[in-house]
Scaffold this motif. Sequence first.
Motif, PDB file in Angstrom:
ATOM      1  N   MET A  98      53.766 -34.764  -7.271  1.00  0.00           N
ATOM      2  CA  MET A  98      52.457 -34.191  -6.900  1.00  0.00           C
ATOM      3  C   MET A  98      51.982 -34.836  -5.600  1.00  0.00           C
ATOM      4  SD  MET A  98      50.188 -33.505 -10.316  1.00  0.00           S
ATOM      5  CE  MET A  98      50.051 -35.186 -10.858  1.00  0.00           C
ATOM      6  N   GLU A  99      52.263 -36.124  -5.483  1.00  0.00           N
ATOM      7  CA  GLU A  99      51.854 -36.823  -4.259  1.00  0.00           C
ATOM      8  C   GLU A  99      52.785 -36.475  -3.098  1.00  0.00           C
ATOM      9  OE1 GLU A  99      49.684 -40.781  -6.093  1.00  0.00           O
ATOM     10  OE2 GLU A  99      51.792 -40.949  -5.554  1.00  0.00           O
ATOM     11  N   ARG A 129      55.098 -34.122  -2.640  1.00  0.00           N
ATOM     12  CA  ARG A 129      55.323 -32.725  -2.214  1.00  0.00           C
ATOM     13  C   ARG A 129      54.029 -31.972  -1.905  1.00  0.00           C
ATOM     14  NH1 ARG A 129      58.410 -30.356  -6.901  1.00  0.00           N
ATOM     15  NH2 ARG A 129      58.067 -28.451  -5.744  1.00  0.00           N
ATOM     16  N   VAL A 130      52.911 -32.544  -2.340  1.00  0.00           N
ATOM     17  CA  VAL A 130      51.650 -31.831  -2.073  1.00  0.00           C
ATOM     18  C   VAL A 130      50.675 -32.713  -1.272  1.00  0.00           C
ATOM     19  CG1 VAL A 130      49.694 -30.571  -3.069  1.00  0.00           C
ATOM     20  CG2 VAL A 130      51.931 -30.504  -4.209  1.00  0.00           C
ATOM     21  N   MET A 131      50.125 -33.711  -1.951  1.00  0.00           N
ATOM     22  CA  MET A 131      49.010 -34.442  -1.342  1.00  0.00           C
ATOM     23  C   MET A 131      49.418 -35.181  -0.072  1.00  0.00           C
ATOM     24  SD  MET A 131      47.039 -37.248  -0.904  1.00  0.00           S
ATOM     25  CE  MET A 131      47.031 -38.638  -2.021  1.00  0.00           C
ATOM     26  N   GLU A 161      49.869 -32.778   2.833  1.00  0.00           N
ATOM     27  CA  GLU A 161      48.578 -32.295   3.347  1.00  0.00           C
ATOM     28  C   GLU A 161      47.890 -33.394   4.172  1.00  0.00           C
ATOM     29  OE1 GLU A 161      47.036 -29.340   2.885  1.00  0.00           O
ATOM     30  OE2 GLU A 161      48.413 -28.372   1.474  1.00  0.00           O
ATOM     31  N   ARG A 199      41.929 -26.487  -3.650  1.00  0.00           N
ATOM     32  CA  ARG A 199      43.246 -25.871  -3.460  1.00  0.00           C
ATOM     33  C   ARG A 199      44.358 -26.901  -3.718  1.00  0.00           C
ATOM     34  NH1 ARG A 199      46.706 -25.973   0.730  1.00  0.00           N
ATOM     35  NH2 ARG A 199      45.206 -26.963   2.130  1.00  0.00           N
ATOM     36  N   ILE A 200      44.169 -28.101  -3.195  1.00  0.00           N
ATOM     37  CA  ILE A 200      45.224 -29.125  -3.340  1.00  0.00           C
ATOM     38  C   ILE A 200      45.384 -29.530  -4.813  1.00  0.00           C
ATOM     39  CG2 ILE A 200      45.834 -31.518  -2.724  1.00  0.00           C
ATOM     40  CD1 ILE A 200      44.490 -30.922   0.027  1.00  0.00           C
ATOM     41  N   MET A 220      47.240 -26.867  -6.563  1.00  0.00           N
ATOM     42  CA  MET A 220      48.678 -26.908  -6.246  1.00  0.00           C
ATOM     43  C   MET A 220      49.376 -28.026  -7.016  1.00  0.00           C
ATOM     44  SD  MET A 220      48.687 -26.271  -2.150  1.00  0.00           S
ATOM     45  CE  MET A 220      50.365 -26.775  -1.833  1.00  0.00           C
ATOM     46  N   MET A 221      48.716 -29.162  -7.110  1.00  0.00           N
ATOM     47  CA  MET A 221      49.326 -30.288  -7.837  1.00  0.00           C
ATOM     48  C   MET A 221      49.430 -29.942  -9.313  1.00  0.00           C
ATOM     49  SD  MET A 221      47.945 -33.804  -6.048  1.00  0.00           S
ATOM     50  CE  MET A 221      46.206 -33.585  -6.263  1.00  0.00           C
ATOM     51  N   LEU A 237      52.309 -27.640 -10.130  1.00  0.00           N
ATOM     52  CA  LEU A 237      53.615 -28.041  -9.586  1.00  0.00           C
ATOM     53  C   LEU A 237      54.727 -27.985 -10.646  1.00  0.00           C
ATOM     54  CD1 LEU A 237      54.596 -30.406  -6.990  1.00  0.00           C
ATOM     55  CD2 LEU A 237      55.195 -31.305  -9.214  1.00  0.00           C
TER      56      LEU A 237
END
Lengths: 146, 429
Positions: A50-51, A53-55, A58, A135-136, A139-140, A143
């Motif tokens: 989650m961190e 690949r997403v946060m 971003e 949104r983030i 997405m997390m 996932l």
Amino acid sequence: MSSIKEYLTNDHRRCDDVFAKMEERAHNSLLDAKELTQEFIANMERHFQMEERVMFLEFETKTDMTMGPTEMMRQEHSQMRNLMSQLLEAIENDDKDKFFGLSETLMILLQQHNMKEEQMLYAMAQQHLSAESDRIVEMMDSLVVE
Amino acid sequence: MDFNGLSIDQAPPISAPLRFFIMAPIFGILVGFLLLFSDSATLMNRYSIDAIVVVHLITIGIFGFIMLGALTQMLSVLAGVNIPKIETVATFSHAALLLGLFSMVFGLEMSNTLLLRLASLFLGSGFLVIIGSMLYAIKGVQHFTASIKGMSVALIFAFMIVLMGVYLLYGYSENDITGLHYIVANIHSVWAVFGFAGILIIGVAFQVLPMFYVAPRFKQFCKKRVVLLISTGLFIWMVLSIFAQEHTLYAKLWVTTFFWAFATTVWIKFNKRKRPVSDVTVWYWRAASIFLTLGSFLWIYDEFFKHEYIVMVGILIGGGFVLSIMLGMLYKIVPFLVWFHLNALGYMTIPTINEMINKKFSRLQFLLLMLSLVGFIFSFYMSEFLIPSSLFFIVSMAILEYNILAPVWIYHTTRKKKPDFDMSAFSMT
């Protein structure tokens, strides 16, 4: 919808709880703890992804800090992944001393890592990404672990 | 936002805390030998030179060294800030404190003016440089958690007790011991124990207990108010001890209530912890709770007996509470630092932190320390207890030194080998 900081901090606590259950079970029998160890590793892997690949992506896009704190957090994730894989090896070898040595090391590494994230990185991410926070988090939340 | 401390590149060098940790048990051994050859009646007078020497070898040599060493590391992890020029600051303060402490010990024992002046200079500069640097670093913190607030307040108390200490040493060097000297000495000692060590421990506990033992979190009231309430109590106590000595009991009651509540809370939190591990660090926290409770009550009781029991209060709170927590923390910090630094340098095949310190040795060290503390308390009534207790204390400190050196040895021998991975690609410098 919770903020990025709240969402990821709560996830840390969930992982801590599974970790504690895993150790409790391992006290009685290592083999019995295998399932909980796998569950803990799966939860951790999901959190890392989650961190990573997403946060982190971003954050890096927004701040242009690609070799900064997020890279260091990835490095610590890799240290923890390595320890977690050794946990499973210790279970396979039914080596209790090794298991608890690894779990103690992992626990301290994990907690000081979490502390840095919760007190610095998440606060910073929340500050820079507040407009896209929902949104983030979504997405997390959705996932699919690779 | 300051990201120092997020990476190994900017983390304090391992030598900064270790140089302090390694010295602490050596002072412990020295204290044990001094106690062995002391007369218990002399030690029972808190203002006797022998008692002052022993107390400062413990408070500066053991507590001070462990707390300062731990803070060099903790500030980067708990507060996300690094002490500017940490290597220089740690090297200077370590050397100055060593020189200052020995000058103080010999200066007091030999009534030597020059040594006592040197002691003021070295101890004053050694402490003020590192404490000032830490406070300066904390200025850069953007998110003040309860732990960081506790650390900051503890450091402010430390700053003030050092100034008082310099004044007291000056009094000895000039042979100018006035009534004010005893008032300042009393404030210096109470603020050192409750203001510096006590508040620092409470501040760190807010973070450490839920983290390392998965214990329930402290209530918001504790995290937001307790440090402020204790500090206010200590300030009121100081004002009363200067202007209305007969009323100090009220302020003492105020301060001890919070420390007793803290001791009880720690005990309950350990009972409710989710992580079932029970290692020597848990035993130390539990022992600290018991000693703090007994010490707090005795400090109040002592008020009605012309301070007859003040040395016993010192053993219970200093030895039983502060030292227990310090050692409990050391057993976690030292092996972890070694593991963390080696791992970050690319070494993968290193012992886990449980393998670095022999569990049997750490349990034996705990047991001997507890026996020695109980023995010291009994020697208050039966002087024949002083010798075996001192011997237990010496052996306990010698084992502690071994337990600290064992992981340090692993660090040095591993560093001589080639790392499993080249980590230079991760370097930010």
